[in-house]
Enzyme design. Sequence first.
Site, PDB file in Angstrom:
ATOM      1  CG  MET A 102      -2.306 -11.085 -33.440  1.00  0.00           C
ATOM      2  SD  MET A 102      -1.556  -9.761 -34.423  1.00  0.00           S
ATOM      3  CE  MET A 102       0.100 -10.382 -34.527  1.00  0.00           C
ATOM      4  CG  ASP A 103      -4.951 -12.857 -28.544  1.00  0.00           C
ATOM      5  OD1 ASP A 103      -4.076 -11.965 -28.473  1.00  0.00           O
ATOM      6  OD2 ASP A 103      -4.981 -13.833 -27.780  1.00  0.00           O
ATOM      7  CB  SER A 104      -7.190  -7.726 -28.979  1.00  0.00           C
ATOM      8  OG  SER A 104      -7.567  -8.383 -27.789  1.00  0.00           O
ATOM      9  CG  ASP A 126      -1.216 -12.776 -29.660  1.00  0.00           C
ATOM     10  OD1 ASP A 126      -0.509 -12.947 -28.644  1.00  0.00           O
ATOM     11  OD2 ASP A 126      -1.993 -13.641 -30.110  1.00  0.00           O
TER      12      ASP A 126
END
Length: 76
Positions: free
Chosen positions: A33-35, A37
């Site tokens: 997951m990224d920011s 997401d």
Amino acid sequence: MLFDEVKEILVDQLDINEDTIELDSGLFDDLDMDSLDAIDLAMTIEDQYSIEVPDDVIKGFKTVEDVVSYIESNID
């Protein structure tokens, strides 16, 4: 079960296999997951459970269990 609902959200948003998601899975380390997401996840939680997820809480989410616990402690 709430874990299954959160798992379904993650599968939809991250386009990953549900078999890769465990309660202790790291959102960023294990599920990539990224920011952005994380923001999408928070917005989905807010819509689906009618609760607010402040920015500082989003930053504190490290595992799937963190998300499930937050929802459990904030829904009526």
